[in-house]
Design a protein around this motif. Structure first.
Motif, mmCIF file in Angstrom:
data_model
loop_
_atom_site.group_PDB
_atom_site.id
_atom_site.type_symbol
_atom_site.label_atom_id
_atom_site.label_comp_id
_atom_site.label_asym_id
_atom_site.label_seq_id
_atom_site.Cartn_x
_atom_site.Cartn_y
_atom_site.Cartn_z
ATOM 1 N N LEU A 81 4.269 2.432 -16.934
ATOM 2 C CA LEU A 81 3.846 2.943 -15.631
ATOM 3 C C LEU A 81 5.054 3.478 -14.869
ATOM 4 O O LEU A 81 6.027 2.758 -14.634
ATOM 5 C CB LEU A 81 3.173 1.820 -14.825
ATOM 6 C CG LEU A 81 2.673 2.196 -13.431
ATOM 7 C CD1 LEU A 81 1.520 3.186 -13.515
ATOM 8 C CD2 LEU A 81 2.245 0.951 -12.662
ATOM 9 N N THR A 82 5.000 4.753 -14.495
ATOM 10 C CA THR A 82 6.104 5.367 -13.753
ATOM 11 C C THR A 82 5.736 5.657 -12.304
ATOM 12 O O THR A 82 6.599 6.044 -11.516
ATOM 13 C CB THR A 82 6.535 6.680 -14.432
ATOM 14 O OG1 THR A 82 5.413 7.572 -14.480
ATOM 15 C CG2 THR A 82 7.050 6.426 -15.843
ATOM 16 N N ALA A 83 4.486 5.491 -11.948
ATOM 17 C CA ALA A 83 4.023 5.789 -10.593
ATOM 18 C C ALA A 83 4.553 4.761 -9.598
ATOM 19 O O ALA A 83 4.824 3.612 -9.956
ATOM 20 C CB ALA A 83 2.494 5.794 -10.559
ATOM 21 N N PRO A 84 4.715 5.138 -8.338
ATOM 22 C CA PRO A 84 5.130 4.166 -7.315
ATOM 23 C C PRO A 84 4.044 3.120 -7.097
ATOM 24 O O PRO A 84 2.848 3.397 -7.247
ATOM 25 C CB PRO A 84 5.338 5.034 -6.069
ATOM 26 C CG PRO A 84 4.519 6.266 -6.308
ATOM 27 C CD PRO A 84 4.547 6.501 -7.781
ATOM 28 N N PRO A 109 7.624 -2.158 -13.953
ATOM 29 C CA PRO A 109 8.878 -1.610 -14.480
ATOM 30 C C PRO A 109 9.850 -1.141 -13.409
ATOM 31 O O PRO A 109 11.041 -1.016 -13.662
ATOM 32 C CB PRO A 109 8.401 -0.435 -15.343
ATOM 33 C CG PRO A 109 7.079 -0.046 -14.760
ATOM 34 C CD PRO A 109 6.462 -1.314 -14.259
ATOM 35 N N THR A 110 9.331 -0.861 -12.196
ATOM 36 C CA THR A 110 10.207 -0.444 -11.095
ATOM 37 C C THR A 110 9.891 -1.293 -9.863
ATOM 38 O O THR A 110 8.809 -1.883 -9.759
ATOM 39 C CB THR A 110 9.999 1.046 -10.747
ATOM 40 O OG1 THR A 110 8.620 1.267 -10.418
ATOM 41 C CG2 THR A 110 10.375 1.932 -11.934
ATOM 42 N N ALA A 111 10.823 -1.326 -8.934
ATOM 43 C CA ALA A 111 10.652 -2.131 -7.730
ATOM 44 C C ALA A 111 9.544 -1.549 -6.849
ATOM 45 O O ALA A 111 9.567 -0.359 -6.526
ATOM 46 C CB ALA A 111 11.954 -2.202 -6.952
ATOM 47 N N PRO A 112 8.574 -2.365 -6.446
ATOM 48 C CA PRO A 112 7.488 -1.869 -5.596
ATOM 49 C C PRO A 112 7.897 -1.842 -4.125
ATOM 50 O O PRO A 112 8.876 -2.491 -3.715
ATOM 51 C CB PRO A 112 6.382 -2.895 -5.821
ATOM 52 C CG PRO A 112 7.136 -4.175 -6.058
ATOM 53 C CD PRO A 112 8.391 -3.777 -6.813
ATOM 54 N N VAL A 113 7.120 -1.100 -3.333
ATOM 55 C CA VAL A 113 7.216 -1.184 -1.881
ATOM 56 C C VAL A 113 6.353 -2.369 -1.458
ATOM 57 O O VAL A 113 5.177 -2.437 -1.820
ATOM 58 C CB VAL A 113 6.704 0.107 -1.209
ATOM 59 C CG1 VAL A 113 6.701 -0.054 0.308
ATOM 60 C CG2 VAL A 113 7.549 1.295 -1.628
ATOM 61 N N ASP A 118 -5.472 0.987 7.913
ATOM 62 C CA ASP A 118 -4.922 2.235 8.452
ATOM 63 C C ASP A 118 -3.617 2.599 7.749
ATOM 64 O O ASP A 118 -3.413 3.748 7.341
ATOM 65 C CB ASP A 118 -4.725 2.147 9.968
ATOM 66 C CG ASP A 118 -4.199 0.807 10.446
ATOM 67 O OD1 ASP A 118 -3.629 0.039 9.630
ATOM 68 O OD2 ASP A 118 -4.340 0.503 11.644
ATOM 69 N N GLN A 119 -2.734 1.605 7.552
ATOM 70 C CA GLN A 119 -1.477 1.863 6.855
ATOM 71 C C GLN A 119 -1.715 2.175 5.381
ATOM 72 O O GLN A 119 -1.056 3.055 4.809
ATOM 73 C CB GLN A 119 -0.546 0.655 6.974
ATOM 74 C CG GLN A 119 0.815 0.859 6.319
ATOM 75 C CD GLN A 119 1.626 1.959 6.977
ATOM 76 O OE1 GLN A 119 1.814 1.955 8.191
ATOM 77 N NE2 GLN A 119 2.095 2.913 6.184
ATOM 78 N N ILE A 120 -2.646 1.477 4.774
ATOM 79 C CA ILE A 120 -2.955 1.740 3.361
ATOM 80 C C ILE A 120 -3.434 3.171 3.184
ATOM 81 O O ILE A 120 -3.038 3.861 2.229
ATOM 82 C CB ILE A 120 -4.004 0.733 2.847
ATOM 83 C CG1 ILE A 120 -3.421 -0.683 2.837
ATOM 84 C CG2 ILE A 120 -4.473 1.105 1.443
ATOM 85 C CD1 ILE A 120 -4.416 -1.776 2.503
ATOM 86 N N LEU A 121 -4.272 3.654 4.101
ATOM 87 C CA LEU A 121 -4.744 5.038 4.018
ATOM 88 C C LEU A 121 -3.584 6.023 4.102
ATOM 89 O O LEU A 121 -3.528 7.007 3.349
ATOM 90 C CB LEU A 121 -5.747 5.317 5.143
ATOM 91 C CG LEU A 121 -7.126 4.679 5.014
ATOM 92 C CD1 LEU A 121 -7.937 4.907 6.298
ATOM 93 C CD2 LEU A 121 -7.884 5.238 3.805
ATOM 94 N N GLY A 130 4.148 7.372 2.581
ATOM 95 C CA GLY A 130 4.707 6.023 2.590
ATOM 96 C C GLY A 130 5.943 5.865 3.448
ATOM 97 O O GLY A 130 6.371 4.740 3.732
ATOM 98 N N ASP A 131 6.522 6.977 3.895
ATOM 99 C CA ASP A 131 7.691 6.925 4.773
ATOM 100 C C ASP A 131 7.291 6.845 6.242
ATOM 101 O O ASP A 131 8.143 6.895 7.128
ATOM 102 C CB ASP A 131 8.573 8.153 4.551
ATOM 103 C CG ASP A 131 7.833 9.468 4.808
ATOM 104 O OD1 ASP A 131 6.578 9.471 4.776
ATOM 105 O OD2 ASP A 131 8.506 10.490 5.038
#
Length: 358
Positions: free
Chosen positions: A260-263, A288-292, A309-312, A319-320
């Motif tokens: 999995l390469t997606a954030p 495989p990578t650090a999550p937010v 609301d934040q998830i949307l 995400g920034d």
């Protein structure tokens, strides 16, 4: 009929007199404004579609939002139907403004979908991908809630290149320590869940201090969802599908996510006792990578609703940005600015809707 007679008839049908020459004014409505009859229907939530798949199974799914919108696969928690995404419609306007297309595929034995004890998480992943293919969706962002976590992991392991981003909200990991109930026999587990699923008010009981109590109609919508999940086909709250699904959660090891390469975004409520914050470590270890990681002190196992609301905003690729309420207005502030405002007490997290007294 002559033209003069037609004019008289038209005037009578419109509620006027035969000598009236002007169209009647509209009746007065709320706040002194003219009342009107709308030209389009208001939505009652997403409709559930049925699709016969190449596997021979019939998948039931929803597809809500613009066809050219950003596709999102919604995987609800345990004991939910395809229509569970309707429970997030309290921020429907936000979702529509972000151009998100919400898709959800029902799981084995719930709602409209017949129960087959031979099926597992891999079969769900196969069905979900088949539905996405039918809809012409190649890449998709995934949001999984609670018991949807193991299914999201299965999907991400099976088709990692089709995942645009993976969002896990209070999501149960198929890794680490198995749930305590895994030690129960099927008979004991049946007895444990039967009362809960027979009465949706028990299954969907949130504490009085839960933020969801602020959402108008949320509790009744949740009860309706519970009734649909366990009674839609006349199954009369048969506990077998629920017991089967909870047994699937006991399987170890979980799927390999190394490709999995997606954030990945993880959302957790610090007061959650159902999927406690400690489970974040299990997800981190197998990603495989650090999550937010978005961890909130104000929530428990309702984090997916309080911070929907934040998830949307995250699902839309922003995400920034952080959703804040400042001076009575909601905004998607740059993360650094949001931290500054929150630290100074000049803003609160989330939409201003959460600050209103209900």
């Amino acid at each position: 009929m002559c033209a003069a007679s037609a004019a008289v008839l038209a005037a009578v049908l419109l509620g006027g007199s035969a000598v009236a020459s002007a169209a009647p004014s509209a009746p007065e409505g709320a706040a002194g404004r003219p009342a009107r009859v709308q030209d389009d229907f208001d939505p009652l939530g997403p409709g559930v579609h049925a699709a016969r798949l190449a596997s021979g199974r019939t998948a039931h799914y929803i597809d809500d939002g613009p066809r050219n919108g950003r596709p999102v696969l919604f995987i609800g928690g345990t004991g939910t139907s395809a229509r569970a995404a309707h429970m997030t419609d309290f921020f429907r306007s936000t979702r529509e403004s972000l151009g998100l297309r919400l898709i959800s595929v029902e799981r084995n034995g719930f709602g409209d979908t017949a129960y087959d004890p031979r099926l597992g998480k891999a079969d769900f992943a196969e069905d979900a991908l088949a539905v996405l293919d039918r809809l012409g969706v190649r890449k998709v962002s995934v949001i999984a809630i609670s018991g949807g976590g193991p299914y999201a992991a299965e999907l991400a392991a099976r088709a990692p290149r089709r995942i645009e981003a993976l969002h896990l909200a209070a999501a149960l990991p198929p890794y680490g320590t198995r749930p305590d109930y895994c030690a129960l026999s099927d008979r004991q587990l049946t007895a444990a869940v039967k009362k809960q699923i027979t009465d949706p008010r028990v299954w969907w009981a949130f504490p009085d201090d839960s933020p969801v109590q602020q959402i108008p109609g949320f509790a009744d919508t949740a009860y309706e969802e519970g009734a649909r999940t366990y009674n839609q086909r006349g199954q009369r709250a048969d506990p077998a599908p629920q017991v089967h699904e909870q047994r699937l959660y006991c399987a170890r090891p979980g799927p390999d996510l190394s490709k999995l390469t997606a954030p990945v975004y993880l959302y957790s409520g610090k007061k959650d006792t159902t999927v406690p914050p400690a489970t974040l470590a299990a997800w981190r270890h197998h990603l495989p990578t650090a999550p937010v990681v978005r961890s909130y002190a104000d929530t428990g196992h309702d984090v997916q609703y309080r911070h929907w609301d934040q998830i949307l905003v995250d699902l839309a690729g922003h995400g920034d940005r952080t959703v804040v309420c400042r001076r009575g207005h909601s905004a998607m502030a740059p993360a650094a600015e949001a931290r500054r405002l929150l630290a100074k007490g000049g803003a609160t997290l989330g939409s201003c809707a959460w600050r209103e007294k209900k």
